[in-house]
Design a protein around this motif. Structure first.
Motif, short mmCIF file in Angstrom:
data_model
loop_
_atom_site.label_atom_id
_atom_site.label_comp_id
_atom_site.label_asym_id
_atom_site.label_seq_id
_atom_site.Cartn_x
_atom_site.Cartn_y
_atom_site.Cartn_z
N ASP A 72 0.77 -0.86 -0.11
CA ASP A 72 -0.05 0.36 0.06
C ASP A 72 0.80 1.41 0.09
O ASP A 72 0.73 1.97 -0.83
CB ASP A 72 -0.82 -0.43 1.25
CG ASP A 72 -2.16 -1.24 1.22
OD1 ASP A 72 -2.22 -1.51 -0.22
OD2 ASP A 72 -1.65 -1.47 2.32
N GLU A 193 -1.08 -3.23 -6.57
CA GLU A 193 -1.92 -2.47 -5.62
C GLU A 193 -3.19 -3.60 -5.25
O GLU A 193 -3.03 -4.40 -3.69
CB GLU A 193 -2.19 -1.97 -5.24
CG GLU A 193 -3.27 -1.22 -4.54
CD GLU A 193 -2.16 -1.05 -3.33
OE1 GLU A 193 -3.48 -1.64 -2.08
OE2 GLU A 193 -1.84 -1.18 -2.81
N GLN A 194 -3.68 -4.19 -6.40
CA GLN A 194 -4.67 -5.22 -5.52
C GLN A 194 -4.78 -6.68 -5.55
O GLN A 194 -4.77 -6.78 -4.95
CB GLN A 194 -5.49 -5.07 -7.69
CG GLN A 194 -6.26 -4.34 -7.99
CD GLN A 194 -6.57 -4.49 -9.28
OE1 GLN A 194 -6.59 -4.72 -10.64
NE2 GLN A 194 -8.05 -3.74 -9.96
N ARG A 195 -3.05 -6.62 -6.64
CA ARG A 195 -2.93 -8.17 -5.57
C ARG A 195 -2.36 -8.60 -4.37
O ARG A 195 -2.41 -9.53 -3.55
CB ARG A 195 -2.12 -8.85 -6.89
CG ARG A 195 -2.49 -9.54 -8.02
CD ARG A 195 -1.33 -9.92 -8.69
NE ARG A 195 0.00 -9.29 -9.14
CZ ARG A 195 0.09 -8.91 -10.20
NH1 ARG A 195 -1.06 -8.45 -11.59
NH2 ARG A 195 1.13 -7.96 -10.10
N GLY A 197 -1.63 -5.05 -2.36
CA GLY A 197 -2.16 -4.10 -0.85
C GLY A 197 -3.02 -4.75 -0.20
O GLY A 197 -3.97 -5.93 -0.13
N ARG A 198 -3.25 -4.92 1.08
CA ARG A 198 -4.15 -4.85 2.22
C ARG A 198 -5.26 -3.67 2.53
O ARG A 198 -5.75 -4.24 2.74
CB ARG A 198 -3.55 -5.08 3.35
CG ARG A 198 -4.04 -4.98 4.68
CD ARG A 198 -3.19 -6.04 5.93
NE ARG A 198 -4.13 -6.76 6.71
CZ ARG A 198 -3.32 -6.66 8.03
NH1 ARG A 198 -1.98 -6.71 8.77
NH2 ARG A 198 -4.19 -7.09 9.00
N LYS A 203 -6.80 -0.12 -2.24
CA LYS A 203 -7.56 -1.45 -3.23
C LYS A 203 -8.27 -0.30 -4.05
O LYS A 203 -8.30 -0.25 -5.26
CB LYS A 203 -7.79 -2.04 -2.66
CG LYS A 203 -6.80 -2.60 -1.97
CD LYS A 203 -6.82 -4.14 -1.06
CE LYS A 203 -7.29 -5.62 -1.68
NZ LYS A 203 -6.37 -6.38 -2.15
N LYS A 204 -9.54 0.48 -3.20
CA LYS A 204 -10.22 0.92 -4.14
C LYS A 204 -9.82 1.44 -5.46
O LYS A 204 -10.05 2.32 -6.21
CB LYS A 204 -10.92 1.82 -3.02
CG LYS A 204 -12.60 2.44 -4.14
CD LYS A 204 -13.33 1.59 -4.55
CE LYS A 204 -14.20 2.14 -5.08
NZ LYS A 204 -14.44 3.64 -5.67
N ALA A 206 -7.04 2.00 -6.88
CA ALA A 206 -6.15 1.05 -7.32
C ALA A 206 -7.56 0.25 -8.88
O ALA A 206 -7.22 0.07 -10.11
CB ALA A 206 -5.75 0.08 -6.44
N ASP A 207 -8.17 0.03 -8.03
CA ASP A 207 -9.58 -0.39 -8.48
C ASP A 207 -10.00 0.65 -9.88
O ASP A 207 -10.19 0.54 -10.88
CB ASP A 207 -10.73 -0.74 -8.08
CG ASP A 207 -10.96 -2.21 -7.14
OD1 ASP A 207 -9.56 -2.68 -7.33
OD2 ASP A 207 -10.57 -2.76 -6.00
#
Length: 227
Positions: A72, A193-195, A197-198, A203-204, A206-207
């Motif tokens: 992250d 990051e999707q794979r 990250g925590r 992560k949102k 990144a999406d």
């Protein structure tokens, strides 16, 4: 004689009992203190073992609540300068772009990525991490991570100078080509990051990066075919 002996031993026995009781009481007190100290130490260590728990800035709402990890942090540290270069590239479209769609895409990129830079900066502040990855990692360190080649898709100084010197259709084509590569780099970092990250907030974002920049890549591809 027996009575005298019994009487003589009485005070000594009582003194021994008092002494043993005193030592035992002292031992219990030390144990209690030690237990309290151990408990406090445990609490201190517990606090120190929370580098992955985001804390809210003083007087403000936590911008990225919940746990976070190194992926992250690296995502934010690397995406900030990546976005900043995209803003520099987009700013060059003013007065140079010949196609209205190029100017429109440049404006959309600036509108989306400037707020994202501010978001990621606020995360790093809340996490107690430096804004620049170079503060804690050399480029060699970053190259060795799962992120592949560090900040993928970044333009060289030569690329930026050539883009700044171009105008009209030449600028439009060069801008589209460079931005496609730049966006692909951002998408790669976002997928990492999707794979790995925590933090849910990171992560949102990144999406969002994967979705919006993939769509813009398609638009740039179409634009190149039209020019």
């Amino acid at each position: 004689m027996t009575a005298i002996t019994s009487t003589a031993r009485g005070p000594r026995a009582r003194r021994r009992i008092v002494l043993v009781a005193t030592v035992a009481a002292a031992g219990l007190a030390l144990t209690a203190c030690g237990g309290a100290t151990d408990g406090m130490d445990g609490m201190d260590h517990g606090d120190k073992q929370k580098p992955t728990a985001a804390s809210a800035p003083a007087g403000g709402k936590n911008p990225a609540p919940g746990a976070f990890n190194d992926a992250d942090v690296m995502f934010a540290q690397m995406m900030i300068p990546h976005h900043e270069q995209a803003l520099e590239m987009s700013a060059l479209a003013d007065g140079r772009a010949g196609d209205s769609e190029v100017a429109e895409l440049a404006a959309e990129i600036a509108k989306a990525q400037d707020p994202e830079i501010r978001k990621m900066t606020s995360w790093l502040k809340a996490w107690g991490k430096p804004e620049s990855a170079a503060s804690g990692h050399s480029m060699e360190d970053m190259d060795g991570m799962d992120h592949g080649s560090g900040m993928s898709g970044m333009m060289s100084e030569k690329d930026m100078k050539e883009l700044a010197a171009a105008k009209g259709e030449k600028f439009d084509r060069r801008f589209a080509q460079l931005m496609i590569d730049h966006h692909k780099g951002a998408v790669d970092m976002a997928r990492d990051e999707q794979r790995n990250g925590r933090n849910a907030t990171a992560k949102k974002l990144a999406d969002d990066v994967v979705r919006t920049q993939s769509a813009e890549i398609d638009r740039f591809d179409g634009l190149l075919k039209r020019l």
